[in-house]
Design an enzyme around this catalytic site. Sequence first.
Site, PDB file in Angstrom:
ATOM      1  N   ASP A  81       4.131 -18.686  13.314  1.00 21.55           N
ATOM      2  CA  ASP A  81       4.369 -17.784  12.190  1.00 21.55           C
ATOM      3  C   ASP A  81       5.343 -18.365  11.166  1.00 21.55           C
ATOM      4  O   ASP A  81       5.079 -18.336   9.967  1.00 21.55           O
ATOM      5  CB  ASP A  81       4.930 -16.454  12.691  1.00 21.55           C
ATOM      6  CG  ASP A  81       3.850 -15.506  13.188  1.00 21.55           C
ATOM      7  OD1 ASP A  81       2.659 -15.773  12.930  1.00 21.55           O
ATOM      8  OD2 ASP A  81       4.187 -14.508  13.833  1.00 21.55           O
ATOM      9  N   ASN A 122      -1.967 -18.002  19.709  1.00 21.05           N
ATOM     10  CA  ASN A 122      -3.289 -18.635  19.699  1.00 21.05           C
ATOM     11  C   ASN A 122      -3.309 -19.886  18.825  1.00 21.05           C
ATOM     12  O   ASN A 122      -3.914 -20.894  19.183  1.00 21.05           O
ATOM     13  CB  ASN A 122      -4.329 -17.645  19.189  1.00 21.05           C
ATOM     14  CG  ASN A 122      -4.256 -16.303  19.866  1.00 21.05           C
ATOM     15  OD1 ASN A 122      -4.107 -15.277  19.213  1.00 21.05           O
ATOM     16  ND2 ASN A 122      -4.346 -16.280  21.196  1.00 21.05           N
ATOM     17  N   TYR A 123      -2.633 -19.813  17.686  1.00 18.78           N
ATOM     18  CA  TYR A 123      -2.631 -20.950  16.756  1.00 18.78           C
ATOM     19  C   TYR A 123      -1.898 -22.147  17.347  1.00 18.78           C
ATOM     20  O   TYR A 123      -2.349 -23.293  17.240  1.00 18.78           O
ATOM     21  CB  TYR A 123      -2.005 -20.558  15.417  1.00 18.78           C
ATOM     22  CG  TYR A 123      -2.528 -19.251  14.863  1.00 18.78           C
ATOM     23  CD1 TYR A 123      -3.889 -18.944  14.909  1.00 18.78           C
ATOM     24  CD2 TYR A 123      -1.671 -18.299  14.313  1.00 18.78           C
ATOM     25  CE1 TYR A 123      -4.375 -17.736  14.423  1.00 18.78           C
ATOM     26  CE2 TYR A 123      -2.135 -17.101  13.822  1.00 18.78           C
ATOM     27  CZ  TYR A 123      -3.484 -16.815  13.883  1.00 18.78           C
ATOM     28  OH  TYR A 123      -3.957 -15.622  13.404  1.00 18.78           O
ATOM     29  N   ARG A 176       0.838  -1.186   0.000  1.00 15.73           N
ATOM     30  CA  ARG A 176       0.000   0.000   0.000  1.00 15.73           C
ATOM     31  C   ARG A 176       0.880   1.245   0.000  1.00 15.73           C
ATOM     32  O   ARG A 176       1.883   1.293   0.713  1.00 15.73           O
ATOM     33  CB  ARG A 176      -0.910   0.009   1.215  1.00 15.73           C
ATOM     34  CG  ARG A 176      -1.896  -1.152   1.246  1.00 15.73           C
ATOM     35  CD  ARG A 176      -2.754  -1.086   2.485  1.00 15.73           C
ATOM     36  NE  ARG A 176      -3.630  -2.245   2.571  1.00 15.73           N
ATOM     37  CZ  ARG A 176      -4.479  -2.452   3.574  1.00 15.73           C
ATOM     38  NH1 ARG A 176      -4.548  -1.575   4.571  1.00 15.73           N
ATOM     39  NH2 ARG A 176      -5.246  -3.537   3.586  1.00 15.73           N
ATOM     40  N   GLY A 220      -6.333 -13.568  15.223  1.00 14.55           N
ATOM     41  CA  GLY A 220      -5.486 -14.362  16.107  1.00 14.55           C
ATOM     42  C   GLY A 220      -4.037 -14.057  15.836  1.00 14.55           C
ATOM     43  O   GLY A 220      -3.688 -13.330  14.906  1.00 14.55           O
ATOM     44  N   HIS A 221      -3.170 -14.636  16.658  1.00 13.02           N
ATOM     45  CA  HIS A 221      -1.735 -14.521  16.462  1.00 13.02           C
ATOM     46  C   HIS A 221      -1.085 -15.865  16.762  1.00 13.02           C
ATOM     47  O   HIS A 221      -1.733 -16.800  17.246  1.00 13.02           O
ATOM     48  CB  HIS A 221      -1.138 -13.419  17.335  1.00 13.02           C
ATOM     49  CG  HIS A 221      -1.195 -12.055  16.702  1.00 13.02           C
ATOM     50  ND1 HIS A 221      -0.490 -11.748  15.551  1.00 13.02           N
ATOM     51  CD2 HIS A 221      -1.872 -10.928  17.048  1.00 13.02           C
ATOM     52  CE1 HIS A 221      -0.729 -10.491  15.222  1.00 13.02           C
ATOM     53  NE2 HIS A 221      -1.569  -9.969  16.107  1.00 13.02           N
TER      54      HIS A 221
END
Length: 355
Positions: free
Chosen positions: A160, A133-134, A38, A129-130
């Site tokens: 991640d 959490n996963y 962006r 989530g992050h």
Amino acid sequence: MPGALEGLTVLEFAGIGPGPFACMMLADHGARVIRIERPGRGGRFGDAGNRDILNRNRERLALDLKDPAALAQIRELARSADVIVEGFRPGVMERLGLGPEVLLADNPRLVFGRMTGWGQDGPMAPLAGHDINYIALSGALHTYGPAGGKPMFPVNAVGDFGGGGMLMAFGVLAAVFSAQRTGQGQVVDCAMVDGAAILSAMTWSFFGNGQWRDQRGVNLLDGGTHFYDTYETADGKWISIGSIEAQFYALLLEKTGLQDDPAFARQMDPAEWGPLKDKVTALFLTRTRDEWCALLDGTDACFAPVLSLAEAPDHPHNAARGTFVEDGGMVMPAPAPRFSATPAPRPSLAGTAPT
């Protein structure tokens, strides 16, 4: 010399964490990765002045996804690309008119990588989530931490990067291999909760075979033993011990002077692990980290000092292999793995506009 992925073209929709890591892996090894960002987000190309290691080796294209002309430009780029990597919530790409049905109709060989935490379907798919959490939902987080203590997450490496970005890199390359043989692209649904689960496959194997107690800090590889753990030294630093196999364990005992204590002969008896760990803890506190390195470096005792981020690049082994490199004043991990015939180019933080 070009990298192993020369000729592969990837369109990356800018995000944070696992998507950029996957695209870093691809770019490191020679893929042409065009990162769509962006306008006006951070530095010149939206990455805080090209200081994000995960965004290295990229071409950068600043486009407003609310602009129909920009969307048309992306669609045109996708017609000749091999891979798309996006990390939006499910449905966002479809609302932009850039969903898999549209882009695969334009380019049937396209691989459409979708990076999310919860996946493209299931009751939690639309939720935020992050990493923490996963890995919690996958069962992995339950296995990390000391006995009797709270779960301890390993920064954001498992969700991640291991269960997310690395699985995405594997997934899109597997799908590209398939497309080269069949002429048919496909969607790669890469969910970090799935990835964290599969990274725990060995733990599940132990658990299924009755070799893993469903508790933290009481098992072979989770800090439950005296021979696979970290220990503080006299100077407040730390060392790691991983002497699992009998011959390595015997060498550890010999080097540390513990071989004459008959209790240490019962290496694999869980009932002995606590008392033996107390003895080992006390022993390692009697010398500094450097003193233990002088005794145990260069042996098969399965030993290494716990190095800080500032120390790791200067360790003789890392220096000899070039495990870390520098660009623009930033020290960073070098591309991995190593290829004999198509070594990865030296990484660069400087982004370029696509040609």
